[in-house]
Scaffold this active site. Structure first.
Site, PDB file in Angstrom:
ATOM      1  N   GLU A   1      -8.094 -26.341  37.249  1.00 47.93           N
ATOM      2  CA  GLU A   1      -7.312 -26.599  36.022  1.00 47.93           C
ATOM      3  C   GLU A   1      -8.108 -27.509  35.079  1.00 47.93           C
ATOM      4  O   GLU A   1      -8.231 -27.227  33.878  1.00 47.93           O
ATOM      5  CB  GLU A   1      -5.984 -27.262  36.406  1.00 47.93           C
ATOM      6  CG  GLU A   1      -5.090 -27.575  35.225  1.00 47.93           C
ATOM      7  CD  GLU A   1      -3.849 -28.383  35.631  1.00 47.93           C
ATOM      8  OE1 GLU A   1      -3.360 -29.161  34.811  1.00 47.93           O
ATOM      9  OE2 GLU A   1      -3.371 -28.230  36.777  1.00 47.93           O
TER      10      GLU A   1
ATOM     11  N   LYS B   1      -7.109 -31.993  44.920  1.00 50.47           N
ATOM     12  CA  LYS B   1      -6.689 -30.602  45.120  1.00 50.47           C
ATOM     13  C   LYS B   1      -7.602 -29.627  44.380  1.00 50.47           C
ATOM     14  O   LYS B   1      -7.893 -29.815  43.196  1.00 50.47           O
ATOM     15  CB  LYS B   1      -5.252 -30.425  44.624  1.00 50.47           C
ATOM     16  CG  LYS B   1      -4.242 -31.275  45.391  1.00 50.47           C
ATOM     17  CD  LYS B   1      -2.836 -31.067  44.845  1.00 50.47           C
ATOM     18  CE  LYS B   1      -1.813 -31.863  45.642  1.00 50.47           C
ATOM     19  NZ  LYS B   1      -1.850 -33.298  45.309  1.00 50.47           N
TER      20      LYS B   1
ATOM     21  N   TYR C   1     -14.482 -48.081  46.532  1.00 55.51           N
ATOM     22  CA  TYR C   1     -13.462 -47.041  46.700  1.00 55.51           C
ATOM     23  C   TYR C   1     -13.257 -46.711  48.181  1.00 55.51           C
ATOM     24  O   TYR C   1     -13.589 -45.617  48.638  1.00 55.51           O
ATOM     25  CB  TYR C   1     -13.837 -45.759  45.947  1.00 55.51           C
ATOM     26  CG  TYR C   1     -13.947 -45.876  44.446  1.00 55.51           C
ATOM     27  CD1 TYR C   1     -13.392 -46.954  43.747  1.00 55.51           C
ATOM     28  CD2 TYR C   1     -14.617 -44.903  43.706  1.00 55.51           C
ATOM     29  CE1 TYR C   1     -13.508 -47.056  42.365  1.00 55.51           C
ATOM     30  CE2 TYR C   1     -14.723 -44.994  42.323  1.00 55.51           C
ATOM     31  CZ  TYR C   1     -14.169 -46.077  41.659  1.00 55.51           C
ATOM     32  OH  TYR C   1     -14.296 -46.150  40.287  1.00 55.51           O
TER      33      TYR C   1
ATOM     34  N   ASP D   1     -18.750 -39.127  40.705  1.00 56.61           N
ATOM     35  CA  ASP D   1     -18.673 -40.550  40.375  1.00 56.61           C
ATOM     36  C   ASP D   1     -17.907 -41.310  41.448  1.00 56.61           C
ATOM     37  O   ASP D   1     -16.731 -41.050  41.688  1.00 56.61           O
ATOM     38  CB  ASP D   1     -17.961 -40.709  39.021  1.00 56.61           C
ATOM     39  CG  ASP D   1     -17.867 -42.166  38.595  1.00 56.61           C
ATOM     40  OD1 ASP D   1     -18.729 -42.609  37.827  1.00 56.61           O
ATOM     41  OD2 ASP D   1     -16.930 -42.865  39.043  1.00 56.61           O
TER      42      ASP D   1
ATOM     43  N   GLU E   1     -16.860 -51.349  31.418  1.00 56.03           N
ATOM     44  CA  GLU E   1     -15.993 -52.431  30.904  1.00 56.03           C
ATOM     45  C   GLU E   1     -16.798 -53.594  30.303  1.00 56.03           C
ATOM     46  O   GLU E   1     -16.466 -54.755  30.494  1.00 56.03           O
ATOM     47  CB  GLU E   1     -15.068 -52.959  32.009  1.00 56.03           C
ATOM     48  CG  GLU E   1     -13.912 -52.056  32.328  1.00 56.03           C
ATOM     49  CD  GLU E   1     -12.914 -51.861  31.188  1.00 56.03           C
ATOM     50  OE1 GLU E   1     -12.955 -52.608  30.203  1.00 56.03           O
ATOM     51  OE2 GLU E   1     -12.100 -50.930  31.295  1.00 56.03           O
TER      52      GLU E   1
ATOM     53  N   HIS F   1     -20.381 -52.326  37.609  1.00 52.47           N
ATOM     54  CA  HIS F   1     -18.969 -51.926  37.529  1.00 52.47           C
ATOM     55  C   HIS F   1     -18.152 -52.880  36.655  1.00 52.47           C
ATOM     56  O   HIS F   1     -17.278 -52.472  35.909  1.00 52.47           O
ATOM     57  CB  HIS F   1     -18.403 -51.883  38.960  1.00 52.47           C
ATOM     58  CG  HIS F   1     -17.230 -50.985  39.132  1.00 52.47           C
ATOM     59  ND1 HIS F   1     -16.771 -50.601  40.372  1.00 52.47           N
ATOM     60  CD2 HIS F   1     -16.403 -50.386  38.247  1.00 52.47           C
ATOM     61  CE1 HIS F   1     -15.721 -49.809  40.232  1.00 52.47           C
ATOM     62  NE2 HIS F   1     -15.471 -49.668  38.950  1.00 52.47           N
TER      63      HIS F   1
END
Length: 345
Positions: free
Chosen positions: A302, A296, A63, A58, A166, A135
């Protein structure tokens, strides 16, 4: 490095494609929280994401260099394009300079939509995107007009599916009347459950229409990971999180204490706070897809580990109670474009 893994999938929306339950938000990789790492390191991170099976990517045209970075990765891995479910977005025209907002704009006009997709496809170096989001809604353009342009792009093969972010329940319903919406992207976490509000009705409407819910900031911009303890933890150059109400000085210590209680719950399950939070979101329904961002590889692993963390109805209740104790509202409310409506056609 990992091997090619299968991550559990679910259909994205009614009759939608099977996509990984946990997506990868790419905003932070392009330095919205800190100075971006060297390009080679970031491309290696995308290689690792691919190997670990995190293939629901995404991004957005705002960005920083995110689309350009992905363009480099696709150019180096053309045969892997078909394995990536790629989402990008248009309509935010905010300009940042030296960590300050120089101008904040939203443009969801059909003209801007057509222009934005061409620029995104060029940067990404692809022929189409799998999901294209509006967006934000500019609150001036009737949603039906924006949707007409989106349908045009779909018919031209430039986008496969339409998403919104939104938007209000009413805007979603009006958009859906023009063309089915695959997903609605909204902030959703134990600390931000506005989507569930009976006044806002967005979750209810999405479910009625069969629209998937994609959760941005599922880890509360980092606070829910337990790694944010003080202001120093988000004061690096380029980190924009100082503007977030939950991280303001007057709220931070209180909120960190709430996260510590969440961490105790997670520990009993041999999980991290981040894993418990993502598992909580997954437990809200098969139509809910968190898209945590990270830079990371071990965090990625995780996050994917949350798929095996059980959440009982007692856990759900306890996590919600913790969320009710949080201080500080949504940053999006201050921008005036949260759950936005558009004028009638």
């Amino acid at each position: 490095m990992g091997s090619n893994k299968q991550v559990a999938t679910r259909p994205l929306g009614k009759n939608g494609p099977q996509v990984p339950r946990i997506g990868l938000g790419l905003m932070v990789l392009s330095g919205m929280y800190s100075t971006p790492a060297p390009t080679a390191d970031r491309l290696a991170f995308l290689d690792e994401a691919y190997k670990q099976g995190a293939r629901f990517w995404d991004t957005a045209d705002e960005y920083n260099d995110s689309e350009d970075l992905l363009g480099k990765w696709f150019a180096a891995n053309p045969e892997k394009r078909q394995d990536i479910f790629l989402a990008t977005k248009f309509a935010i025209t905010t300009v940042f300079e030296d960590n300050k907002v120089v101008s904040h704009g939203v443009d969801s006009t059909p003209e801007y939509c057509r222009k934005a997709i061409e620029e995104s496809l060029k940067r990404l170096g692809v022929d189409f995107v799998d999901l294209y989001y509006i967006h934000r809604l500019d609150k001036v353009t009737p949603i039906e007009k924006t949707m007409e342009a989106m349908v045009e792009l779909k018919n031209a093969g430039k986008i496969k599916r339409v998403g919104m972010s939104e938007c209000s329940a009413d805007s979603l319903r009006r958009a859906y009347a023009v063309h089915p919406i695959t997903a609605v992207q909204i902030e959703y976490s134990p600390f931000c459950r506005d989507i569930e509000s009976p006044k806002i009705k967005l979750l209810e409407t999405a479910r009625e229409l069969g629209v998937a819910v994609v959760c941005y900031s599922p880890l509360g911009n980092g606070i829910l990971t337990g790694t944010i303890r003080s202001k120093e933890d988000f004061s690096k150059p380029g980190d924009l999180r100082f503007i977030l109400p939950q991280l303001k000085e007057e709220n931070l210590a209180h909120n960190v204490a709430v996260v510590d209680r969440l961490a105790e719950m997670a520990e009993k399950k041999k999980a991290t706070p981040a894993q418990l939070v993502l598992a909580w979101l997954l437990s809200q329904g098969d139509d809910v897809f968190p898209i945590p961002g990270t830079t990371k590889a071990h965090r990625l692993q995780e996050n994917l580990g949350s798929l095996t963390v059980p959440v009982s109805s007692e856990d759900d209740k306890a996590i919600r109670e913790l969320g009710d104790n949080i201080k500080g509202g949504r940053f999006q409310e201050a921008t005036g474009h949260a759950f936005a409506d558009t004028p009638p056609l």
